[in-house]
Design a protein around this motif. Structure first.
Motif, mmCIF file in Angstrom:
data_model
loop_
_atom_site.group_PDB
_atom_site.id
_atom_site.type_symbol
_atom_site.label_atom_id
_atom_site.label_comp_id
_atom_site.label_asym_id
_atom_site.label_seq_id
_atom_site.Cartn_x
_atom_site.Cartn_y
_atom_site.Cartn_z
ATOM 1 N N SER A 57 -4.996 -7.821 41.098
ATOM 2 C CA SER A 57 -6.073 -8.474 41.847
ATOM 3 C C SER A 57 -7.147 -9.102 40.957
ATOM 4 O O SER A 57 -8.072 -9.730 41.464
ATOM 5 N N LEU A 109 -6.722 0.601 50.513
ATOM 6 C CA LEU A 109 -7.518 0.456 51.737
ATOM 7 C C LEU A 109 -7.907 1.809 52.321
ATOM 8 O O LEU A 109 -9.018 1.973 52.837
ATOM 9 N N VAL A 112 -10.902 3.071 50.017
ATOM 10 C CA VAL A 112 -12.210 2.439 50.267
ATOM 11 C C VAL A 112 -12.624 2.596 51.736
ATOM 12 O O VAL A 112 -13.811 2.696 52.042
ATOM 13 N N HIS A 116 -16.182 3.841 53.217
ATOM 14 C CA HIS A 116 -16.928 3.014 54.176
ATOM 15 C C HIS A 116 -17.308 3.841 55.403
ATOM 16 O O HIS A 116 -18.455 3.845 55.847
ATOM 17 N N VAL A 235 -18.636 -4.152 45.943
ATOM 18 C CA VAL A 235 -17.415 -3.625 46.559
ATOM 19 C C VAL A 235 -16.623 -4.782 47.157
ATOM 20 O O VAL A 235 -15.400 -4.777 47.182
ATOM 21 N N THR A 236 -17.353 -5.804 47.616
ATOM 22 C CA THR A 236 -16.701 -7.010 48.150
ATOM 23 C C THR A 236 -17.301 -8.232 47.461
ATOM 24 O O THR A 236 -18.457 -8.195 47.013
ATOM 25 N N ALA A 245 -10.958 -7.738 52.183
ATOM 26 C CA ALA A 245 -11.833 -6.612 52.520
ATOM 27 C C ALA A 245 -11.762 -6.375 54.027
ATOM 28 O O ALA A 245 -11.906 -7.321 54.803
ATOM 29 N N LEU A 255 -11.873 -7.478 48.279
ATOM 30 C CA LEU A 255 -12.376 -6.317 47.536
ATOM 31 C C LEU A 255 -12.621 -6.738 46.096
ATOM 32 O O LEU A 255 -11.810 -7.469 45.507
ATOM 33 N N TYR A 256 -13.731 -6.305 45.523
ATOM 34 C CA TYR A 256 -13.978 -6.555 44.107
ATOM 35 C C TYR A 256 -12.869 -5.841 43.323
ATOM 36 O O TYR A 256 -12.632 -4.647 43.542
ATOM 37 N N ILE A 259 -12.735 -2.190 41.901
ATOM 38 C CA ILE A 259 -12.803 -1.071 42.832
ATOM 39 C C ILE A 259 -11.426 -0.411 43.005
ATOM 40 O O ILE A 259 -11.317 0.713 43.471
ATOM 41 N N GLU A 260 -10.366 -1.135 42.588
ATOM 42 C CA GLU A 260 -9.006 -0.642 42.849
ATOM 43 C C GLU A 260 -8.497 0.386 41.834
ATOM 44 O O GLU A 260 -7.463 1.030 42.084
#
Ligand SMILES: [Zn+2]
Length: 546
Positions: A57, A109, A112, A116, A235-236, A245, A255-256, A259-260
Protein backbone atom coordinates in the motif's frame (compact mmCIF):
# COMPACT_ATOMS: atom_id res chain seq x y z
CA UNK A 1 14.10 -26.84 30.91
CA UNK A 2 12.73 -23.55 32.19
CA UNK A 3 9.75 -21.90 30.49
CA UNK A 4 12.11 -19.35 28.99
CA UNK A 5 13.66 -22.17 26.93
CA UNK A 6 10.25 -23.04 25.46
CA UNK A 7 8.94 -19.50 25.04
CA UNK A 8 7.82 -18.96 21.43
CA UNK A 9 9.60 -16.20 19.52
CA UNK A 10 8.27 -14.05 16.69
CA UNK A 11 11.06 -12.34 14.77
CA UNK A 12 9.87 -9.72 12.28
CA UNK A 13 12.10 -8.08 9.67
CA UNK A 14 11.02 -4.66 8.37
CA UNK A 15 8.22 -5.05 5.83
CA UNK A 16 9.78 -4.36 2.40
CA UNK A 17 7.98 -2.04 0.00
CA UNK A 18 7.17 -3.96 -3.17
CA UNK A 19 8.64 -1.39 -5.53
CA UNK A 20 11.88 -3.19 -6.38
CA UNK A 21 14.25 -5.96 -5.36
CA UNK A 22 16.30 -6.06 -2.17
CA UNK A 23 19.89 -4.92 -2.59
CA UNK A 24 22.88 -5.85 -0.43
CA UNK A 25 22.25 -2.89 1.88
CA UNK A 26 18.83 -4.25 2.80
CA UNK A 27 20.08 -7.81 3.14
CA UNK A 28 23.03 -6.85 5.37
CA UNK A 29 20.58 -4.93 7.56
CA UNK A 30 17.35 -6.40 8.90
CA UNK A 31 17.04 -9.54 6.80
CA UNK A 32 20.37 -11.26 7.56
CA UNK A 33 20.37 -10.00 11.16
CA UNK A 34 16.91 -11.40 11.81
CA UNK A 35 17.88 -14.66 10.13
CA UNK A 36 20.99 -15.13 12.26
CA UNK A 37 19.00 -14.41 15.42
CA UNK A 38 16.15 -16.77 14.39
CA UNK A 39 18.61 -19.55 13.54
CA UNK A 40 20.34 -19.08 16.89
CA UNK A 41 17.03 -19.37 18.78
CA UNK A 42 16.12 -22.52 16.83
CA UNK A 43 19.52 -24.03 17.72
CA UNK A 44 18.67 -23.54 21.39
CA UNK A 45 15.38 -25.40 20.87
CA UNK A 46 12.98 -22.39 20.91
CA UNK A 47 9.95 -22.39 18.57
CA UNK A 48 10.54 -19.47 16.20
CA UNK A 49 8.52 -17.73 13.51
CA UNK A 50 10.74 -15.52 11.34
CA UNK A 51 8.65 -13.48 8.97
CA UNK A 52 7.96 -10.33 7.00
CA UNK A 53 5.30 -9.12 4.61
CA UNK A 54 5.47 -6.87 1.55
CA UNK A 55 4.08 -3.38 2.08
CA UNK A 56 2.04 -3.02 -1.11
CA UNK A 57 0.00 0.00 0.00
CA UNK A 58 3.00 2.34 0.20
CA UNK A 59 2.87 5.45 -1.98
CA UNK A 60 6.40 4.58 -3.18
CA UNK A 61 4.84 1.77 -5.26
CA UNK A 62 2.88 4.25 -7.37
CA UNK A 63 5.72 6.77 -7.83
CA UNK A 64 8.17 4.02 -8.84
CA UNK A 65 5.61 2.45 -11.19
CA UNK A 66 5.02 5.82 -12.86
CA UNK A 67 8.77 6.35 -13.35
CA UNK A 68 9.16 2.84 -14.76
CA UNK A 69 6.19 3.15 -17.11
CA UNK A 70 4.29 0.29 -15.50
CA UNK A 71 1.25 -0.15 -13.26
CA UNK A 72 1.46 -0.35 -9.47
CA UNK A 73 -0.20 -3.79 -9.57
CA UNK A 74 2.36 -5.18 -12.01
CA UNK A 75 5.21 -3.58 -10.08
CA UNK A 76 3.98 -5.21 -6.83
CA UNK A 77 3.85 -8.61 -8.51
CA UNK A 78 7.31 -8.46 -10.12
CA UNK A 79 8.90 -6.90 -7.02
CA UNK A 80 7.40 -9.49 -4.68
CA UNK A 81 8.77 -12.26 -6.92
CA UNK A 82 12.21 -10.59 -6.94
CA UNK A 83 12.25 -10.08 -3.15
CA UNK A 84 11.20 -13.70 -2.68
CA UNK A 85 14.11 -14.86 -4.90
CA UNK A 86 16.58 -12.67 -2.98
CA UNK A 87 15.40 -14.01 0.37
CA UNK A 88 15.74 -17.59 -0.87
CA UNK A 89 19.11 -17.05 -2.52
CA UNK A 90 20.56 -15.54 0.66
CA UNK A 91 19.30 -18.52 2.66
CA UNK A 92 17.04 -16.32 4.83
CA UNK A 93 15.05 -18.88 6.84
CA UNK A 94 11.55 -17.54 6.14
CA UNK A 95 8.70 -19.62 4.75
CA UNK A 96 8.36 -17.07 1.93
CA UNK A 97 6.23 -13.97 1.51
CA UNK A 98 2.51 -14.19 2.26
CA UNK A 99 0.06 -13.16 -0.47
CA UNK A 100 -1.55 -9.73 -0.12
CA UNK A 101 -5.07 -11.04 -0.54
CA UNK A 102 -8.56 -10.67 0.91
CA UNK A 103 -7.53 -12.26 4.20
CA UNK A 104 -4.71 -9.74 4.50
CA UNK A 105 -7.08 -6.82 3.89
CA UNK A 106 -9.62 -8.28 6.30
CA UNK A 107 -6.94 -8.56 8.99
CA UNK A 108 -6.01 -4.89 8.51
CA UNK A 109 -9.63 -3.75 8.53
CA UNK A 110 -10.46 -5.82 11.65
CA UNK A 111 -7.44 -4.31 13.42
CA UNK A 112 -8.24 -0.67 12.62
CA UNK A 113 -12.00 -1.27 12.86
CA UNK A 114 -11.66 -2.41 16.48
CA UNK A 115 -9.67 0.75 17.29
CA UNK A 116 -12.27 2.92 15.58
CA UNK A 117 -15.11 1.25 17.50
CA UNK A 118 -13.19 1.70 20.76
CA UNK A 119 -12.90 5.42 20.03
CA UNK A 120 -9.12 5.48 19.74
CA UNK A 121 -8.99 7.73 16.66
CA UNK A 122 -9.73 11.47 16.56
CA UNK A 123 -11.26 13.42 13.68
CA UNK A 124 -9.08 16.45 12.93
CA UNK A 125 -9.09 19.22 10.37
CA UNK A 126 -5.51 19.43 9.06
CA UNK A 127 -3.70 21.47 6.41
CA UNK A 128 -2.39 19.24 3.63
CA UNK A 129 -0.22 20.09 0.61
CA UNK A 130 -1.74 19.39 -2.80
CA UNK A 131 -0.33 19.63 -6.33
CA UNK A 132 -2.57 22.30 -7.82
CA UNK A 133 -2.59 21.01 -11.43
CA UNK A 134 -2.77 17.23 -10.84
CA UNK A 135 -4.95 17.62 -7.75
CA UNK A 136 -2.96 14.94 -5.88
CA UNK A 137 -2.56 15.09 -2.12
CA UNK A 138 1.18 15.26 -1.43
CA UNK A 139 2.09 12.81 1.31
CA UNK A 140 5.03 10.40 1.73
CA UNK A 141 6.53 9.52 -1.69
CA UNK A 142 4.49 12.18 -3.51
CA UNK A 143 6.35 15.05 -1.85
CA UNK A 144 9.95 16.13 -1.32
CA UNK A 145 11.16 19.08 0.67
CA UNK A 146 13.24 20.05 3.68
CA UNK A 147 13.06 18.20 7.00
CA UNK A 148 11.91 20.73 9.65
CA UNK A 149 14.11 19.02 12.29
CA UNK A 150 17.53 18.42 10.65
CA UNK A 151 17.09 20.48 7.44
CA UNK A 152 18.11 17.58 5.20
CA UNK A 153 16.24 16.87 1.99
CA UNK A 154 13.39 14.54 2.85
CA UNK A 155 10.26 12.88 1.56
CA UNK A 156 7.00 13.24 3.42
CA UNK A 157 6.14 11.14 6.46
CA UNK A 158 9.55 10.79 8.05
CA UNK A 159 13.13 11.86 7.48
CA UNK A 160 15.67 9.20 6.53
CA UNK A 161 18.52 11.33 7.90
CA UNK A 162 17.39 12.22 11.45
CA UNK A 163 14.52 9.76 11.83
CA UNK A 164 11.93 12.37 12.88
CA UNK A 165 8.38 12.31 11.51
CA UNK A 166 6.86 15.12 9.50
CA UNK A 167 3.11 14.96 9.02
CA UNK A 168 0.50 17.02 7.16
CA UNK A 169 1.97 20.52 6.42
CA UNK A 170 5.21 20.16 8.41
CA UNK A 171 7.67 19.48 5.55
CA UNK A 172 9.36 22.73 4.47
CA UNK A 173 9.70 23.77 0.80
CA UNK A 174 7.33 21.03 -0.45
CA UNK A 175 7.40 20.06 -4.13
CA UNK A 176 5.51 17.39 -6.01
CA UNK A 177 7.82 14.44 -6.72
CA UNK A 178 6.13 13.54 -9.97
CA UNK A 179 6.09 17.12 -11.29
CA UNK A 180 8.25 19.60 -9.33
CA UNK A 181 6.86 22.44 -11.50
CA UNK A 182 3.28 21.76 -10.36
CA UNK A 183 2.60 24.54 -7.79
CA UNK A 184 1.85 23.37 -4.26
CA UNK A 185 -1.22 24.69 -2.48
CA UNK A 186 -2.53 23.88 1.00
CA UNK A 187 -6.08 22.71 1.61
CA UNK A 188 -7.90 21.83 4.79
CA UNK A 189 -9.16 18.28 5.11
CA UNK A 190 -10.81 16.22 7.80
CA UNK A 191 -8.83 13.05 8.48
CA UNK A 192 -8.71 10.51 11.30
CA UNK A 193 -5.56 10.52 13.40
CA UNK A 194 -4.03 8.44 16.16
CA UNK A 195 -2.93 10.82 18.96
CA UNK A 196 0.34 9.35 20.29
CA UNK A 197 0.41 11.91 23.14
CA UNK A 198 -2.49 10.08 24.82
CA UNK A 199 -0.13 7.10 25.32
CA UNK A 200 2.75 9.02 26.87
CA UNK A 201 2.50 7.34 30.27
CA UNK A 202 2.47 3.85 28.81
CA UNK A 203 5.29 4.72 26.40
CA UNK A 204 7.38 6.17 29.21
CA UNK A 205 6.83 3.06 31.33
CA UNK A 206 7.61 0.78 28.37
CA UNK A 207 10.88 2.56 27.61
CA UNK A 208 11.88 2.62 31.26
CA UNK A 209 11.47 -1.18 31.29
CA UNK A 210 13.22 -1.69 27.92
CA UNK A 211 15.96 0.89 28.28
CA UNK A 212 18.93 -1.40 27.73
CA UNK A 213 17.32 -3.26 24.85
CA UNK A 214 17.99 -0.69 22.14
CA UNK A 215 21.19 0.20 20.31
CA UNK A 216 22.40 3.63 21.47
CA UNK A 217 21.56 5.83 18.47
CA UNK A 218 18.05 4.43 18.13
CA UNK A 219 17.50 4.84 21.88
CA UNK A 220 18.71 8.43 21.61
CA UNK A 221 16.15 9.11 18.87
CA UNK A 222 13.38 7.57 20.98
CA UNK A 223 14.45 9.86 23.85
CA UNK A 224 14.40 12.86 21.51
CA UNK A 225 10.92 11.97 20.25
CA UNK A 226 9.63 11.53 23.80
CA UNK A 227 11.12 14.84 24.89
CA UNK A 228 8.79 16.85 22.61
CA UNK A 229 5.03 16.76 22.02
CA UNK A 230 4.23 13.42 20.41
CA UNK A 231 2.76 13.62 16.92
CA UNK A 232 -0.73 12.81 15.73
CA UNK A 233 -0.30 10.08 13.15
CA UNK A 234 -2.61 10.09 10.14
CA UNK A 235 -4.89 7.06 10.03
CA UNK A 236 -6.57 8.11 6.78
CA UNK A 237 -5.35 10.24 3.85
CA UNK A 238 -7.06 11.63 0.74
CA UNK A 239 -5.28 9.21 -1.61
CA UNK A 240 -6.15 6.66 -4.25
CA UNK A 241 -3.64 3.82 -3.69
CA UNK A 242 -4.01 1.45 -0.75
CA UNK A 243 -6.88 0.04 1.28
CA UNK A 244 -10.09 2.11 1.22
CA UNK A 245 -10.77 3.54 4.68
CA UNK A 246 -14.07 2.05 5.95
CA UNK A 247 -15.01 4.96 8.25
CA UNK A 248 -18.08 7.15 7.69
CA UNK A 249 -16.21 10.31 8.80
CA UNK A 250 -13.67 10.12 5.97
CA UNK A 251 -15.46 9.13 2.75
CA UNK A 252 -13.24 8.53 -0.27
CA UNK A 253 -10.00 8.33 1.75
CA UNK A 254 -7.52 5.44 2.07
CA UNK A 255 -5.80 4.07 5.15
CA UNK A 256 -2.43 5.71 5.73
CA UNK A 257 -0.07 2.89 4.61
CA UNK A 258 2.12 2.89 7.75
CA UNK A 259 -0.94 1.95 9.82
CA UNK A 260 -0.83 -1.53 8.24
CA UNK A 261 2.49 -2.78 9.67
CA UNK A 262 1.13 -4.38 12.85
CA UNK A 263 -1.81 -6.25 11.33
CA UNK A 264 0.53 -7.13 8.43
CA UNK A 265 3.01 -8.67 10.89
CA UNK A 266 0.23 -10.61 12.63
CA UNK A 267 -1.03 -11.83 9.27
CA UNK A 268 2.42 -12.95 8.11
CA UNK A 269 3.00 -14.72 11.45
CA UNK A 270 -0.32 -16.54 11.01
CA UNK A 271 0.51 -17.40 7.37
CA UNK A 272 3.96 -18.75 8.29
CA UNK A 273 2.50 -20.98 11.00
CA UNK A 274 -0.34 -22.11 8.73
CA UNK A 275 2.22 -23.09 6.06
CA UNK A 276 3.89 -25.28 8.68
CA UNK A 277 0.56 -26.99 9.37
CA UNK A 278 -0.23 -25.02 12.55
CA UNK A 279 -3.45 -23.33 11.46
CA UNK A 280 -5.20 -21.13 14.01
CA UNK A 281 -8.69 -19.76 13.65
CA UNK A 282 -7.79 -16.22 14.70
CA UNK A 283 -5.20 -14.49 12.52
CA UNK A 284 -3.87 -12.51 15.51
CA UNK A 285 -3.68 -15.60 17.76
CA UNK A 286 0.12 -15.69 18.10
CA UNK A 287 0.32 -12.03 19.11
CA UNK A 288 -2.21 -12.27 21.94
CA UNK A 289 -0.72 -11.32 25.30
CA UNK A 290 -1.77 -14.68 26.76
CA UNK A 291 0.58 -16.50 24.38
CA UNK A 292 3.50 -14.56 25.85
CA UNK A 293 5.57 -14.67 22.65
CA UNK A 294 8.91 -12.88 22.61
CA UNK A 295 8.51 -10.39 19.76
CA UNK A 296 11.68 -8.94 18.24
CA UNK A 297 11.86 -6.49 15.32
CA UNK A 298 14.81 -5.99 13.01
CA UNK A 299 14.74 -2.70 11.06
CA UNK A 300 16.79 0.26 9.90
CA UNK A 301 17.35 3.53 11.78
CA UNK A 302 14.96 5.29 9.37
CA UNK A 303 12.15 3.12 10.80
CA UNK A 304 12.77 3.74 14.51
CA UNK A 305 9.87 6.20 14.69
CA UNK A 306 7.52 3.70 12.99
CA UNK A 307 8.35 0.44 14.77
CA UNK A 308 9.42 2.10 17.99
CA UNK A 309 6.57 4.57 18.49
CA UNK A 310 3.67 4.47 16.02
CA UNK A 311 3.40 0.66 15.84
CA UNK A 312 3.94 0.30 19.57
CA UNK A 313 1.03 2.69 20.22
CA UNK A 314 -1.12 0.80 17.69
CA UNK A 315 -0.63 -2.30 19.88
CA UNK A 316 -1.15 -0.35 23.13
CA UNK A 317 -4.35 1.18 21.73
CA UNK A 318 -5.88 -2.32 21.81
CA UNK A 319 -5.57 -2.29 25.62
CA UNK A 320 -3.88 -5.39 27.03
CA UNK A 321 -4.85 -7.62 24.13
CA UNK A 322 -1.44 -7.94 22.48
CA UNK A 323 2.09 -8.75 23.58
CA UNK A 324 4.47 -5.80 23.14
CA UNK A 325 7.87 -6.22 21.47
CA UNK A 326 10.77 -7.32 23.66
CA UNK A 327 13.41 -5.59 21.59
CA UNK A 328 14.07 -3.64 18.40
CA UNK A 329 17.40 -4.37 16.70
CA UNK A 330 18.20 -1.36 14.49
CA UNK A 331 20.83 -1.09 11.80
CA UNK A 332 22.44 1.91 10.11
CA UNK A 333 23.10 2.34 6.37
CA UNK A 334 25.47 0.13 4.39
CA UNK A 335 27.55 1.90 1.73
CA UNK A 336 28.79 0.42 -1.53
CA UNK A 337 32.44 1.30 -2.29
CA UNK A 338 32.12 4.24 0.16
CA UNK A 339 29.06 5.76 -1.50
CA UNK A 340 25.40 5.41 -0.70
CA UNK A 341 23.54 2.68 -2.59
CA UNK A 342 21.70 4.57 -5.34
CA UNK A 343 19.13 3.21 -7.75
CA UNK A 344 18.96 6.27 -9.95
CA UNK A 345 22.73 6.20 -10.52
CA UNK A 346 22.81 2.40 -10.81
CA UNK A 347 25.19 2.29 -7.84
CA UNK A 348 24.02 -0.94 -6.27
CA UNK A 349 24.51 -4.71 -6.08
CA UNK A 350 21.54 -6.99 -5.73
CA UNK A 351 21.93 -9.95 -3.41
CA UNK A 352 21.15 -12.43 -6.19
CA UNK A 353 23.77 -10.81 -8.43
CA UNK A 354 26.55 -11.31 -5.88
CA UNK A 355 25.32 -14.77 -4.92
CA UNK A 356 25.57 -15.86 -8.56
CA UNK A 357 29.32 -15.17 -8.39
CA UNK A 358 30.33 -15.93 -4.81
CA UNK A 359 29.44 -18.96 -2.65
CA UNK A 360 26.70 -18.11 -0.17
CA UNK A 361 28.62 -18.82 3.04
CA UNK A 362 31.31 -16.37 1.95
CA UNK A 363 28.72 -13.67 1.23
CA UNK A 364 26.94 -14.27 4.54
CA UNK A 365 30.27 -14.36 6.37
CA UNK A 366 31.38 -11.03 4.91
CA UNK A 367 28.03 -9.28 5.38
CA UNK A 368 27.98 -10.48 8.99
CA UNK A 369 31.55 -9.22 9.54
CA UNK A 370 30.80 -5.78 8.07
CA UNK A 371 27.10 -5.28 8.86
CA UNK A 372 26.19 -1.66 9.76
CA UNK A 373 25.10 -2.45 13.30
CA UNK A 374 26.22 0.70 15.12
CA UNK A 375 27.35 3.05 12.34
CA UNK A 376 27.63 3.27 8.56
CA UNK A 377 29.88 0.57 7.18
CA UNK A 378 31.08 -0.27 3.72
CA UNK A 379 30.84 -3.11 1.23
CA UNK A 380 33.63 -3.54 -1.30
CA UNK A 381 34.21 -6.53 -3.56
CA UNK A 382 38.02 -6.28 -3.25
CA UNK A 383 37.86 -6.10 0.55
CA UNK A 384 35.41 -9.00 0.65
CA UNK A 385 37.75 -11.24 -1.32
CA UNK A 386 40.77 -10.27 0.77
CA UNK A 387 39.14 -10.36 4.20
CA UNK A 388 37.10 -13.51 3.69
CA UNK A 389 40.03 -15.45 2.20
CA UNK A 390 42.51 -14.40 4.89
CA UNK A 391 40.27 -14.40 7.96
CA UNK A 392 37.72 -17.08 7.19
CA UNK A 393 38.38 -19.50 4.31
CA UNK A 394 42.11 -20.18 4.81
CA UNK A 395 42.04 -20.71 8.61
CA UNK A 396 38.72 -22.60 8.44
CA UNK A 397 40.05 -25.05 5.86
CA UNK A 398 43.31 -25.20 7.83
CA UNK A 399 41.26 -26.44 10.78
CA UNK A 400 39.57 -29.02 8.52
CA UNK A 401 43.04 -30.25 7.46
CA UNK A 402 44.35 -30.32 11.05
CA UNK A 403 41.34 -32.31 12.18
CA UNK A 404 41.72 -34.83 9.34
CA UNK A 405 45.41 -35.21 10.22
CA UNK A 406 44.63 -35.66 13.91
CA UNK A 407 42.05 -38.36 13.17
CA UNK A 408 44.26 -40.20 10.71
CA UNK A 409 45.87 -42.43 13.37
CA UNK A 410 42.91 -42.49 15.77
CA UNK A 411 40.54 -45.42 16.10
CA UNK A 412 37.33 -43.82 14.83
CA UNK A 413 35.21 -46.98 14.89
CA UNK A 414 33.76 -45.90 18.25
CA UNK A 415 33.24 -42.41 19.71
CA UNK A 416 36.50 -40.81 20.85
CA UNK A 417 36.81 -40.05 24.59
CA UNK A 418 37.09 -36.42 25.70
CA UNK A 419 38.92 -35.05 28.76
CA UNK A 420 37.60 -32.71 31.46
CA UNK A 421 39.81 -29.93 30.06
CA UNK A 422 38.52 -30.59 26.52
CA UNK A 423 34.90 -30.41 27.68
CA UNK A 424 35.60 -27.20 29.59
CA UNK A 425 37.27 -25.60 26.55
CA UNK A 426 34.37 -26.59 24.31
CA UNK A 427 31.87 -25.15 26.80
CA UNK A 428 33.92 -21.93 26.94
CA UNK A 429 33.78 -21.60 23.14
CA UNK A 430 29.98 -22.06 23.07
CA UNK A 431 29.54 -19.56 25.92
CA UNK A 432 31.42 -16.89 23.88
CA UNK A 433 29.10 -17.48 20.94
CA UNK A 434 25.93 -17.37 23.03
CA UNK A 435 26.98 -13.94 24.32
CA UNK A 436 27.07 -12.64 20.73
CA UNK A 437 23.68 -14.04 19.80
CA UNK A 438 21.66 -13.29 22.93
CA UNK A 439 19.64 -10.11 23.32
CA UNK A 440 20.11 -7.37 24.21
CA UNK A 441 23.74 -7.54 23.08
CA UNK A 442 22.97 -9.40 19.85
CA UNK A 443 25.66 -8.69 17.26
CA UNK A 444 26.27 -10.79 14.18
CA UNK A 445 29.46 -8.82 13.56
CA UNK A 446 30.81 -9.91 16.93
CA UNK A 447 29.62 -13.48 16.24
CA UNK A 448 31.45 -13.49 12.88
CA UNK A 449 34.57 -12.08 14.60
CA UNK A 450 34.23 -14.83 17.18
CA UNK A 451 34.11 -17.45 14.41
CA UNK A 452 37.38 -16.12 12.98
CA UNK A 453 39.03 -15.89 16.40
CA UNK A 454 37.90 -19.30 17.64
CA UNK A 455 38.94 -21.00 14.37
CA UNK A 456 42.44 -19.57 14.87
CA UNK A 457 42.57 -20.78 18.48
CA UNK A 458 41.15 -24.24 17.70
CA UNK A 459 43.72 -24.57 14.92
CA UNK A 460 46.52 -23.59 17.29
CA UNK A 461 45.26 -26.03 19.92
CA UNK A 462 45.11 -28.86 17.37
CA UNK A 463 48.61 -28.22 16.06
CA UNK A 464 50.83 -26.94 18.83
CA UNK A 465 49.44 -28.56 21.92
CA UNK A 466 47.86 -25.65 23.81
CA UNK A 467 45.07 -28.18 24.44
CA UNK A 468 45.40 -31.81 25.51
CA UNK A 469 46.08 -33.04 21.97
CA UNK A 470 43.53 -35.83 22.50
CA UNK A 471 41.72 -36.47 19.17
CA UNK A 472 38.37 -36.44 21.04
CA UNK A 473 39.12 -32.97 22.47
CA UNK A 474 40.24 -31.58 19.10
CA UNK A 475 37.05 -32.93 17.55
CA UNK A 476 34.84 -31.54 20.32
CA UNK A 477 36.39 -28.09 20.03
CA UNK A 478 35.98 -28.08 16.24
CA UNK A 479 32.34 -29.09 16.74
CA UNK A 480 31.83 -26.15 19.11
CA UNK A 481 33.28 -23.74 16.53
CA UNK A 482 31.02 -25.20 13.85
CA UNK A 483 27.95 -24.92 16.10
CA UNK A 484 28.82 -21.29 16.90
CA UNK A 485 29.30 -20.48 13.21
CA UNK A 486 26.14 -22.30 12.09
CA UNK A 487 23.66 -19.34 12.27
CA UNK A 488 25.94 -17.45 9.85
CA UNK A 489 27.67 -20.11 7.71
CA UNK A 490 24.55 -22.09 6.92
CA UNK A 491 25.78 -24.25 4.04
CA UNK A 492 28.72 -25.82 5.90
CA UNK A 493 26.41 -26.22 8.89
CA UNK A 494 23.80 -28.01 6.77
CA UNK A 495 26.52 -30.32 5.45
CA UNK A 496 27.55 -31.21 9.01
CA UNK A 497 23.96 -31.72 10.18
CA UNK A 498 23.30 -33.99 7.18
CA UNK A 499 26.33 -36.04 8.30
CA UNK A 500 24.77 -36.41 11.76
CA UNK A 501 26.82 -33.82 13.70
CA UNK A 502 25.00 -32.30 16.71
CA UNK A 503 25.20 -28.51 16.35
CA UNK A 504 23.33 -27.72 19.56
CA UNK A 505 24.49 -24.59 21.34
CA UNK A 506 23.57 -25.54 24.90
CA UNK A 507 26.15 -26.12 27.56
CA UNK A 508 25.10 -29.79 27.69
CA UNK A 509 26.01 -30.16 24.01
CA UNK A 510 29.53 -29.03 24.86
CA UNK A 511 30.24 -31.74 27.43
CA UNK A 512 29.83 -35.27 26.02
CA UNK A 513 32.17 -37.93 27.47
CA UNK A 514 32.92 -39.11 23.95
CA UNK A 515 32.37 -37.71 20.48
CA UNK A 516 31.87 -39.57 17.18
CA UNK A 517 34.40 -38.73 14.48
CA UNK A 518 33.17 -36.47 11.69
CA UNK A 519 34.66 -34.68 8.71
CA UNK A 520 34.88 -30.91 9.29
CA UNK A 521 33.14 -29.42 6.21
CA UNK A 522 35.37 -27.17 4.10
CA UNK A 523 34.44 -23.66 2.95
CA UNK A 524 34.48 -23.15 -0.82
CA UNK A 525 36.92 -20.60 -2.28
CA UNK A 526 35.96 -17.61 -4.41
CA UNK A 527 36.66 -19.56 -7.61
CA UNK A 528 34.15 -22.23 -6.65
CA UNK A 529 31.40 -22.41 -9.28
CA UNK A 530 27.87 -22.66 -8.06
CA UNK A 531 26.11 -25.87 -8.97
CA UNK A 532 22.66 -24.40 -8.45
CA UNK A 533 22.29 -21.22 -10.48
CA UNK A 534 20.49 -18.37 -8.81
CA UNK A 535 17.21 -17.60 -10.59
CA UNK A 536 17.65 -15.20 -13.47
CA UNK A 537 17.40 -11.53 -12.62
CA UNK A 538 14.88 -9.15 -14.01
CA UNK A 539 15.68 -5.53 -14.32
CA UNK A 540 13.54 -3.81 -11.76
CA UNK A 541 13.48 -0.30 -10.41
CA UNK A 542 14.97 -0.34 -6.97
CA UNK A 543 13.84 2.13 -4.42
CA UNK A 544 12.86 -0.14 -1.61
CA UNK A 545 12.15 1.52 1.69
CA UNK A 546 12.50 -1.05 4.38
ZN1 LIG B 1 15.57 15.18 9.37
Amino acid sequence: MSDEHRRPAIVVAATPTSNGDLHLGHLAGPYLGGDVYARYLRATGRPVVYTTCTDDSQSYVTTTARRGGTTPELLCATSTAAIRRSIEAMGISMAGLPPIDDRYRRTVLDFVGALHTAGRFRLRTVRLPFASRSGACLYDAFVTGTCPVCLAGSCGGSCETCGHPNNFDQLLDPRSTTDPADPVVYREHRVLVLPLEEYRDRLTAYYAAHDGRWRPRARQLVGELLSRPLPEVPVTVPGTWGIAAPFPETPGQVLYPWIEAMPASMYSTWWTEARAGRVTERVDEHWLADNDAEIVYFHGFDNVYHWGLMDLVLLMAHGDRYALPTANVCNEFYDLEHEKFSTSRGHLIRGTELLAEVPRDLVRGYLALTAPEYQRTNFSRAAMRQVVTRRLVDPWNGLADALALCLMDADTATPLPTSERGRRDSAAVLARFRLCYELPGFSMTRAAETVAGQVDRALAAAGTGTGTGLPGDVLLRARAVLAGAAPILTDVAAEAVAAGVDLGLSDASARPAAVAAFRFPRLPGFEHRRTTPVAAQRDLPMEVKS
